[in-house]
Design a protein around this motif. Structure first.
Motif, PDB file in Angstrom:
ATOM      1  N   LEU B 269       0.834  -1.209   0.000  1.00  9.43           N
ATOM      2  CA  LEU B 269       0.000   0.000   0.000  1.00  9.43           C
ATOM      3  C   LEU B 269       0.867   1.256   0.000  1.00  9.43           C
ATOM      4  CD1 LEU B 269      -2.711  -0.969   2.672  1.00  9.43           C
ATOM      5  CD2 LEU B 269      -3.114  -0.621   0.226  1.00  9.43           C
ATOM      6  N   PHE B 270       1.927   1.226   0.793  1.00  9.35           N
ATOM      7  CA  PHE B 270       2.829   2.393   0.857  1.00  9.35           C
ATOM      8  C   PHE B 270       3.454   2.622  -0.518  1.00  9.35           C
ATOM      9  CE2 PHE B 270       3.885   1.179   5.543  1.00  9.35           C
ATOM     10  CZ  PHE B 270       2.664   1.668   5.944  1.00  9.35           C
ATOM     11  N   ALA B 271       3.946   1.525  -1.110  1.00 11.60           N
ATOM     12  CA  ALA B 271       4.651   1.643  -2.393  1.00 11.60           C
ATOM     13  C   ALA B 271       3.705   2.177  -3.472  1.00 11.60           C
ATOM     14  CB  ALA B 271       5.225   0.287  -2.800  1.00 11.60           C
ATOM     15  N   ALA B 272       2.437   1.793  -3.386  1.00 14.11           N
ATOM     16  CA  ALA B 272       1.470   2.234  -4.392  1.00 14.11           C
ATOM     17  C   ALA B 272       0.981   3.661  -4.122  1.00 14.11           C
ATOM     18  CB  ALA B 272       0.283   1.272  -4.422  1.00 14.11           C
ATOM     19  N   GLY B 273       1.396   4.224  -2.997  1.00  8.84           N
ATOM     20  CA  GLY B 273       1.021   5.598  -2.676  1.00  8.84           C
ATOM     21  C   GLY B 273      -0.451   5.783  -2.348  1.00  8.84           C
ATOM     22  N   CYS B 274      -1.084   4.728  -1.816  1.00  6.74           N
ATOM     23  CA  CYS B 274      -2.523   4.778  -1.511  1.00  6.74           C
ATOM     24  C   CYS B 274      -2.832   5.468  -0.196  1.00  6.74           C
ATOM     25  CB  CYS B 274      -3.093   3.378  -1.378  1.00  6.74           C
ATOM     26  SG  CYS B 274      -2.946   2.414  -2.830  1.00  6.74           S
ATOM     27  N   VAL B 275      -1.817   5.560   0.657  1.00 10.56           N
ATOM     28  CA  VAL B 275      -2.092   5.890   2.045  1.00 10.56           C
ATOM     29  C   VAL B 275      -1.450   7.218   2.400  1.00 10.56           C
ATOM     30  CG1 VAL B 275      -1.473   5.165   4.386  1.00 10.56           C
ATOM     31  CG2 VAL B 275      -2.289   3.484   2.748  1.00 10.56           C
ATOM     32  N   SER B 276      -2.223   8.144   2.982  1.00  3.86           N
ATOM     33  CA  SER B 276      -1.605   9.432   3.341  1.00  3.86           C
ATOM     34  C   SER B 276      -1.244   9.488   4.822  1.00  3.86           C
ATOM     35  CB  SER B 276      -2.544  10.586   2.989  1.00  3.86           C
ATOM     36  OG  SER B 276      -3.720  10.518   3.760  1.00  3.86           O
ATOM     37  N   GLY B 277      -1.762   8.573   5.620  1.00  2.00           N
ATOM     38  CA  GLY B 277      -1.390   8.499   7.031  1.00  2.00           C
ATOM     39  C   GLY B 277      -1.698   7.116   7.537  1.00  2.00           C
ATOM     40  N   ILE B 278      -0.932   6.658   8.533  1.00  3.53           N
ATOM     41  CA  ILE B 278      -1.178   5.300   9.018  1.00  3.53           C
ATOM     42  C   ILE B 278      -0.862   5.218  10.499  1.00  3.53           C
ATOM     43  CG2 ILE B 278       1.132   4.547   8.331  1.00  3.53           C
ATOM     44  CD1 ILE B 278      -1.261   2.001   7.556  1.00  3.53           C
TER      45      ILE B 278
END
Lengths: 83, 760
Positions: B269-278
């Motif tokens: 998910l991080f690599a795909a740039g889907c997430v702005s905060g976790i």
């Protein structure tokens, strides 16, 4: 050989990873009707002669204190089984 | 089910609420009412009580932890990408790479249910590392158990060791080091501190914040069940009764395979740039994740609690908010990325649920169906909890304890009686704390992944981060509760110095510090004094060494009844090495190498293993620390490793030279002839001190004959005292002249047998 059967289950409100894994495998293989699986253990205590009441009481104690982990498991049954 | 809503709280304003049972103090409850302008709903009360608990709010420690952020120079911050306050600190290691590392305690759960307690401790710290955007690459653990012969110790040892190995091994993470110490002060309160390290590219850094209105709030991973409800606040903020584990709350059960899937899923998910905060869900579950994400981003959040996927449908909203079910994460996902997000989690067969969205309003709004059950400013839950300046008083017993030194007590030294001295040597190296720990470490997978360069029995663990260049990091965690009991200020500096020296001994350059501060009850003024002293000592020490504290963890209420554990600040030091192939191993491998002792040995036996094992005594003052000297020593080792001058190095700490010699000969079964008379003469000490003193700033190195002149020249140039005290030889014996000669096989039998005999 007469036995006392002790049945232990993971506590109802705790995660059971083994049960979860089996439930998913069942679902994948088409058994859609099964919604959850929980896996416990069955322990047999063998006796030379039919256990007395006091031996059954003793087995209950052993089941609670030694055969199960009261923090994460419940003893659901302790009973005598004849062959 | 009757739901206590925000509307209801206004109608039924005077309702009695169980704030005390939830661990809140009256003034804390009153300030919640003041913040809200009404009484809290039961869900709000649950959230505040768990988030304002000692474990989550750091309310007693905050004023002292500030020092770690204040006592720094601009130079120290240069490598720091993320400092204290986030899930874990992040440090630049060059080549565009960074590492993140942190230690966390799981002490109380590990006493109640050792296996699951320790396992979920590993799981929790690994998720912290993952939350920074990093791939976890290794774990370590710091363990303290009760007296080895006590009947309950085996239960805890077996459970904890099995739990750590189960979770870590299933995740495929190498366990590259740590410490195991037995002492009766930890009988009813063992310490299980788990550390994890992760690696990331600079650009991959993720933060736990929700800073764009409209973004979706998504809970994913395992379902929410009744695991450890209120576990954090209830377990970590109260003390065990003296008569053992009578309270049996629902602990958490971990599932490492679910976590492994979660790790891979998150990284994708991080690599795909889907997430702005976790944010990971640990203690305080959804209460913590929602309020922290919103507060960190300076936004609000609107959440529908009925959307949470449950394992147990009977859970109440309060329970859902407090559940500590493992292997869950909360992501902030921009709407346009939802499809991509869904595709990735579906492929990993990870369940997810969109709970709500980020809003442009300083409110955390939580609904149960149509009913509004939470309406609070997120910051008041997550960050603006109470802060206490608790009473601090030096304990009355401190002065008498410091006066009762080895010297003042006239403890017997066996200097003239070589038979006794030789017997003490064997007794010490085979005592449970000094004996071979491979019985424990052998149960951990140390080499999985193929990047482990050093692991137990080496003093520091080392792992390769870049397979192309060999760039790697070394880590050591150390603590000495006995020293800290004698002097918490000095004890914390001693732990720092030892971890620093261990890292330097491996050839790496120390660059950053983490800690896990294990203490008794903060409501006891003596404990609070210890805490103040230890944090001040550590902050001062880091400033002197020029390496920053990047984060850490505080664990209070470590006591049985009124009796606190020894103050046990665990200090972890991280070092960087350009190429792990240049590491300095420990243990002697070649015949005919010269053995040098670097540094000065003083008569420092107070608080030592010798005083404990031989005399069952604790008193006096711990060894002195000279951090400026430690720094020069570290530079020397770094220089020597670059030139390849040193064949091996082992630091001297607990049990002094005796321990270092034992470990060095037994590692590869290479014998040695050693003489200590010159050492006694030069440093003005007796043989007991020469063998067992725990003076700091000392390293035992072996150097090949061809590098001899160069190495001694290097020491002289840096003004480091160096003395040749022996030579390695392949006789299968350790000979200490004028004292004793042992066959290595015999020495090994004594050293190795102890733990298996106790726990095997």
């Amino acid at each position: 050989m007469p036995k006392i059967i002790v049945q232990v289950m993971p506590k109802q409100d705790l995660l059971d990873p083994q049960g979860k894994a089996v439930a998913r495998a069942l679902e994948r293989s088409g058994h859609k009707a099964i919604s959850a699986v929980r896996i416990g253990k069955r322990i047999e205590l063998h006796y030379a002669t039919t256990p007395t009441d006091s031996q059954l009481q003793e087995a209950r104690k052993i089941a609670e204190s030694f055969l199960s982990n009261g923090v994460i498991e419940d003893v659901v049954e302790v009973s005598i089984e004849q062959d | 089910m009757i739901i206590d809503t925000v509307d209801q709280s206004k109608i039924e304003a005077g309702k009695e609420q169980p704030w005390a049972a939830l661990g809140l103090k009256e003034d804390e409850y009153n300030s919640i009412k003041e913040i809200l302008g009404r009484r809290p709903t039961s869900s709000e009360l649950a959230m505040y009580s768990v988030m304002w608990s000692e474990h989550c709010s750091y309310k007693s420690s905050k004023i002292y932890l500030r020092q770690f952020g204040e006592k720094v120079t601009p130079e120290m911050k240069k490598r720091l990408l993320v400092g204290m306050g986030e899930n874990a600190g992040v440090v630049d290691i060059g080549e565009g790479l960074a590492v993140t590392f942190k230690v966390e305690s799981h002490n109380h759960p590990s006493y109640i249910e050792p296996f699951q307690g320790a396992a979920t401790g590993v799981g929790g710290i690994v998720r912290d590392i993952l939350t920074m955007g990093a791939r976890p690459i290794a774990v370590m653990d710091q363990l303290r158990f009760g007296a080895p012969e006590h009947p309950d110790t085996a239960r805890v040892v077996h459970g904890v060791v099995d739990g750590i190995s189960f979770y870590g091994n299933c995740l495929g993470l190498p366990n590259i080091g740590g410490e195991t110490v037995f002492d009766k002060v930890y009988q009813g309160n063992p310490l299980v501190n788990a550390l994890s390290i992760g690696a990331l590219k600079h650009g991959d850094l993720k933060l736990a914040k929700a800073d764009k209105a409209g973004d979706l709030v998504i809970l994913f991973g395992a379902r929410t069940g009744a695991d450890g409800i209120g576990g954090v606040s209830v377990l970590a903020s109260e003390t065990f009764d003296a008569d053992g584990p009578s309270r049996r709350p629902a602990v958490q059960v971990g599932d490492p395979f679910a976590e492994k899937v979660l790790i891979e899923c998150c990284l994708e998910l991080f690599a795909a740039g889907c997430v702005s905060g976790i944010q990971d869900l640990g203690g305080a579950g959804i209460s913590c994740a929602t309020s922290e994400l919103a507060s960190n981003g300076g936004k609000g959040m609107k959440v529908q609690l009925k959307k949470v996927l449950l394992r147990d449908e009977s859970l109440t909203p309060e329970e859902i908010l407090m559940s500590e079910s493992q292997e869950r994460m909360m992501a902030i996902v921009p709407k346009r990325h939802l499809r991509a997000f869904k595709k990735i989690v579906d492929r990993h067969e990870v369940e997810y649920s969109v709970l709500g969205k980020v809003i442009n309003k300083d409110r955390l709004l939580i609904y149960w169906g149509e009913q509004e059950i939470v309406n609070v400013p997120p910051r008041t839950v997550a960050h603006d909890g109470p802060v206490y300046e608790r009473p601090v008083r030096k304990p009355k017993w401190q002065a008498p304890l410091n006066a009762a030194s080895v010297q003042a007590q006239g403890l017997y030294r066996a200097n003239d009686n070589t038979t006794d001295l030789a017997a003490q040597f064997v007794q010490i190296i085979s005592s449970p704390n000094q004996a071979d720990k491979s019985y424990i470490t052998g149960q951990f997978d140390r080499y999985v992944g193929g990047n482990t360069a050093l692991a137990y029995p080496d003093g520091a663990g080392m792992i390769r981060v870049s397979e192309e260049t060999g760039l790697g990091v070394a880590l050591s965690t150390d603590a000495n509760g006995r020293y800290c009991q004698l002097d918490p200020y000095q004890g914390a500096r001693l732990a720092l110095a030892e971890a620093y020296r261990n890292v330097a001994t491996s050839g790496a350059k120390p660059i950053a510090v983490t800690n896990c501060l294990n203490f008794g009850s903060p409501e006891n003024s003596g404990v609070m004094w210890q805490f103040k002293q230890a944090t001040t000592g550590l902050a001062d020490g880091c400033l002197e060494l020029g390496i920053p504290v990047t984060g850490g963890n505080v664990s209070f209420y470590n006591q049985t009844g009124d009796v606190a554990i020894f103050p046990t600040p665990v200090v972890g030091v991280l070092g960087v090495i350009d190429d792990v192939a240049r590491r300095i191993p420990s243990g002697w491998q070649d015949e005919g190498n010269n053995i040098y002792l670097l540094g000065i040995t003083k008569d420092e036996l107070d608080g030592s293993v010798w005083s404990e094992v031989i005399h069952d005594h604790l008193g006096g003052r711990p060894p002195a620390v000279d951090l400026e000297f430690e720094k020069r020593l570290a530079e020397l080792l770094h220089g020597a490793s670059l030139q390849g001058l040193v064949a091996s190095a082992t630091d001297l700490s607990e049990a002094g030279l005796a321990q270092a010699l034992t470990e060095s000969v037994l590692r590869f079964n290479m014998g040695a002839r050693v003489w200590i008379s010159e050492l006694c003469e030069r440093d003005g000490i007796d043989k007991t001190s020469a063998l067992f003193s725990e003076s700091t700033g000392r390293i035992l190195v072996s150097v090949g004959r061809e590098d001899d002149v160069k190495f001694v020249g290097l020491c002289d140039a840096r003004n480091i005292p160096v003395l040749r005290i022996g030579v390695t030889d392949n006789t299968g014996e350790l000979e200490i002249q004028d004292l004793a000669t042992w066959k290595l096989d015999e020495l090994r039998t004594s050293w190795v047998a102890t733990l298996p005999e106790l726990f095997g």
